[in-house]
Structures are given as structure tokens and as C-alpha cells.
Design a protein around this motif. Structure first.
Motif, short mmCIF file in Angstrom:
data_model
loop_
_atom_site.label_atom_id
_atom_site.label_comp_id
_atom_site.label_asym_id
_atom_site.label_seq_id
_atom_site.Cartn_x
_atom_site.Cartn_y
_atom_site.Cartn_z
N SER A 1 9.85 54.11 7.34
CA SER A 1 10.18 55.19 6.42
C SER A 1 9.85 56.52 7.09
O SER A 1 8.68 56.79 7.40
N GLN A 2 10.88 57.32 7.33
CA GLN A 2 10.65 58.61 7.96
C GLN A 2 9.85 59.54 7.05
O GLN A 2 9.08 60.37 7.52
N ARG A 3 10.03 59.37 5.76
CA ARG A 3 9.32 60.21 4.79
C ARG A 3 7.83 59.90 4.76
O ARG A 3 6.99 60.80 4.73
N LEU A 4 7.48 58.60 4.77
CA LEU A 4 6.08 58.20 4.65
C LEU A 4 5.42 57.88 5.99
O LEU A 4 4.20 57.80 6.07
N GLY A 5 6.24 57.66 7.02
CA GLY A 5 5.68 57.30 8.31
C GLY A 5 5.04 55.93 8.31
O GLY A 5 4.04 55.70 9.01
N MET A 6 5.60 54.99 7.55
CA MET A 6 5.04 53.65 7.44
C MET A 6 6.16 52.61 7.50
O MET A 6 7.32 52.91 7.25
N SER A 7 5.77 51.38 7.82
CA SER A 7 6.68 50.24 7.74
C SER A 7 5.99 49.12 6.97
O SER A 7 4.76 49.10 6.85
N VAL A 8 6.79 48.18 6.49
CA VAL A 8 6.30 47.08 5.67
C VAL A 8 6.68 45.75 6.32
O VAL A 8 7.78 45.60 6.86
N ILE B 1 1.28 46.70 5.61
CA ILE B 1 1.73 48.08 5.68
C ILE B 1 1.16 48.67 6.96
O ILE B 1 -0.06 48.62 7.17
N LYS B 2 2.00 49.22 7.81
CA LYS B 2 1.56 49.79 9.08
C LYS B 2 1.77 51.29 9.10
O LYS B 2 2.84 51.78 8.70
N GLU C 1 -2.66 51.52 12.83
CA GLU C 1 -3.36 50.48 12.08
C GLU C 1 -2.49 49.94 10.96
O GLU C 1 -1.58 50.62 10.48
N GLN C 2 -2.80 48.72 10.52
CA GLN C 2 -2.10 48.14 9.38
C GLN C 2 -3.07 47.38 8.48
O GLN C 2 -4.12 46.94 8.92
N LEU C 3 -2.70 47.28 7.22
CA LEU C 3 -3.45 46.46 6.27
C LEU C 3 -2.64 45.22 5.95
O LEU C 3 -1.42 45.20 6.10
N SER C 4 -3.33 44.17 5.51
CA SER C 4 -2.69 42.94 5.05
C SER C 4 -3.19 42.61 3.66
O SER C 4 -4.37 42.82 3.35
N TRP C 5 -2.30 42.10 2.84
CA TRP C 5 -2.64 41.76 1.45
C TRP C 5 -1.87 40.50 1.06
O TRP C 5 -0.64 40.44 1.21
N THR C 6 -2.58 39.48 0.58
CA THR C 6 -1.97 38.19 0.31
C THR C 6 -1.90 37.92 -1.19
O THR C 6 -2.87 38.14 -1.92
N VAL C 7 -0.74 37.43 -1.63
CA VAL C 7 -0.53 37.05 -3.03
C VAL C 7 -0.08 35.60 -3.06
O VAL C 7 0.87 35.22 -2.37
N GLY C 8 -0.77 34.78 -3.86
CA GLY C 8 -0.34 33.42 -4.08
C GLY C 8 0.56 33.33 -5.31
O GLY C 8 0.22 33.90 -6.35
N TRP C 9 1.70 32.68 -5.18
CA TRP C 9 2.61 32.46 -6.31
C TRP C 9 2.54 30.98 -6.68
O TRP C 9 2.59 30.11 -5.80
N HIS C 10 2.48 30.70 -7.96
CA HIS C 10 2.42 29.31 -8.45
C HIS C 10 3.38 29.18 -9.64
O HIS C 10 3.28 29.95 -10.60
N LEU C 11 4.29 28.24 -9.57
CA LEU C 11 5.23 28.00 -10.66
C LEU C 11 5.08 26.56 -11.13
O LEU C 11 5.30 25.62 -10.37
N LEU C 12 4.67 26.41 -12.41
CA LEU C 12 4.33 25.11 -12.96
C LEU C 12 5.06 24.86 -14.27
O LEU C 12 5.33 25.81 -15.02
#
Length: 291
Positions: free
Chosen positions: A108-115, A134-135, A258-269
Motif C-alpha cells: 500500500s503506497q498510502r500506508l507503506g505496508m504489505s499483508v 503485516i510488514k 519489521e513485520q508482525l504475525s497474528w494467528t486465528v484458529g477457525w473451527h466449524l462444527l
């Protein structure tokens, strides 16, 4: 006549080629009877999550009303509409197999970040693990938080998470009930669109039409979300025909590169219980958190 036939044939060939090109961007992962479909060509969105033939994500084709997407937080830094590079533009496929899909957005040129997004099936049937990154691609330090937004299908759902009902803000927009150690909201109609925030304990659940969707993520301290944001957010429009389940990670300072990492678990039952607050539903969620 021959010229007309030629152009008809050319048009059909073009449509076929376009359809094939679109299909090349669509990937499906399986976990037991559950399937997750991601479209790298459309903002890397999760377009579908099914248990056998039952769909839990919205299939509407109105803009910003279908599937599950990912944004940067706080929203005040980009306001509206969502950042095109993260939400709509094509992602680059870095790795693909039956068991893993890794994709990355343009900068993103506006934010200077990538996903980045890394999808894998989970260790239990019906589960998936998504690690977002997010980097900081710019030359200055930036603060940012990860933010997942999922639009669900059924208008008569039950939303619940672990937080005191009287701690949910703004107060009075949605009627939450305290029961069995969680706050519960049965989707309803109202004169206006509504969005509420909560400090949860690392999970957010939705029950509708015999399905239970559970998201698990890192529990945040009240001071960790981005300014004006929250660990858990719920949006319902006035007619309860559009519902968003949202969760956010910690507001983090990223130095250039630098970049951050964030993990989400999805469960469908599948669930047999009626769509009402119950200790059985809470027990199911707690069991998933421990896995």
C-alpha cells in the motif's frame, strides 16, 4: 454468416480463458467435512466456509458484504473505503499445495505496508489456521494492529463471547445477556446500524442453522488494541441481514522492514442444540481453546 460464427467462437474462447484465469486464483483447503475457499485474485478473501454443503459465510455480491477479509487497524488511518491493496487487489501466491496456501498483497503506497496470509488445515476436523502478517515497507516506524472481518450468512444467529454484558460498549446498542460465563446476543432488527466493542478472552463464536463457528486468537489486555478499537467487535445492520464478526490483535510498533504475525484458529462444527444460550455451547468453545 461465417463472420458472425467466427466472432461468436472468439467470444466463447475469450470467456473460457477468462474463467480459467479466474479459477487459477481460487484455492480450496479441506479439513474433515469442512472446506475453506480463498480467492487470491480478489483481495485474498476467504470466499466460502462450508461444512459438507452448509455455508456459514455471506455469499452476497454487494461490495464489502461477503466472505472474510483482513484490514489494518486503527480504521481512522484510512477511514473508508478499505485499502485496495489489502481488500480487493490480487495477492501473489508464494506457496500452494493441498495442505497450505501462502499469499502476499501488493504494498500500500498510502500506508507503506504489505499483508501476508498463510492458510493451513488445523489438527482437528473442521478446523483451519490462518496466520496473518503485516510488514512495514516504509522508511519510518509505524504502529499497526491486525484486524479480521468475517461476514456470516444467517440473519437469525446467536453471537457469544466471554465478557460481562455490562462491559460491552457503546451501551444499549445491542441487548446482550449474561449466561453460563459468556455474553450472548440474538440478532435482532433495530432503527439503525449498530457496532459494539468488547474486551474478550481470545474467542468469538456464532451459532446458526445447525452450525457453530468459533474463532480463537490471542487474548489482549485492555491496553493492547489500537486506539478506539477492541479485541472483539460485532456489527449488525438495522435489518439484521448483514452481520460482521470482527477480532483484532495487539497494536504493535514496527520499525522499517519489521513485520508482525497474528494467528486465528477457525473451527466449524455441527450442533444439535437450539440457538439459545447453553453451557454445552460454552463447553465446546472451551474445548477448542485447549487444542
Amino acid at each position: 454468416m461465417k463472420r458472425i460464427a467466427f466472432f461468436l467462437l472468439l467470444a466463447c474462447a475469450t470467456l473460457t480463458a477468462q474463467g480459467q484465469e479466474a479459477d487459477d486464483n481460487v484455492f480450496t483447503l479441506k479439513s474433515g467435512d469442512a472446506t475453506m475457499t480463498i480467492d487470491a485474485g480478489k483481495g485474498g478473501k476467504i470466499m466460502s466456509l462450508k461444512l459438507k454443503d452448509k455455508e456459514v459465510l455471506s455469499q452476497s455480491r454487494w461490495p464489502e458484504s461477503f466472505g472474510s477479509t483482513f484490514w489494518t487497524s486503527p480504521q481512522k488511518e484510512w477511514n473508508w473505503p478499505p485499502v485496495q491493496e489489502f481488500d480487493k487487489q490480487a495477492y501473489t501466491v508464494k506457496q500452494r499445495s493441498d495442505k497450505r496456501l501462502v499469499i502476499s498483497s501488493p504494498v500500500s503506497q498510502r500506508l507503506g505496508m504489505s499483508v501476508g496470509k498463510d492458510f493451513t488445515p488445523g489438527t482437528t476436523n473442521g478446523s483451519f489456521v490462518i496466520t496473518y502478517s503485516i510488514k512495514n515497507e516504509g522508511s519510518e516506524a509505524r504502529r499497526v494492529a491486525p484486524w479480521e472481518i468475517s461476514r456470516v450468512t444467517n440473519a437469525d444467529g446467536l453471537i457469544f463471547f466471554e465478557a460481562p454484558a455490562d462491559s460491552i460498549w457503546p451501551a444499549g446498542l445491542m441487548t446482550f445477556e449474561d449466561a453460563h460465563g459468556a455474553a450472548w446476543y440474538k440478532t435482532d432488527e433495530a432503527p439503525a446500524n449498530r457496532k459494539v466493542n468488547a474486551d474478550g478472552t481470545g474467542w468469538l463464536a456464532y451459532c446458526a442453522d445447525g452450525l457453530l463457528l468459533v474463532k480463537t486468537f490471542a487474548d489482549l489486555k485492555p491496553s493492547e488494541p489500537a486506539p478506539g478499537e477492541a479485541e472483539i467487535q460485532v456489527y449488525v445492520n438495522r435489518g439484521k441481514s448483514y452481520i460482521e464478526l470482527e477480532s483484532q490483535g495487539a497494536y504493535t510498533l514496527l520499525q522499517p522492514g519489521e513485520q508482525l504475525s497474528w494467528t486465528v484458529g477457525w473451527h466449524l462444527l455441527p450442533v444439535d442444540a437450539a440457538q439459545q444460550p447453553s453451557p454445552q455451547l460454552v463447553k465446546k468453545v472451551k474445548g477448542l481453546q485447549r487444542k
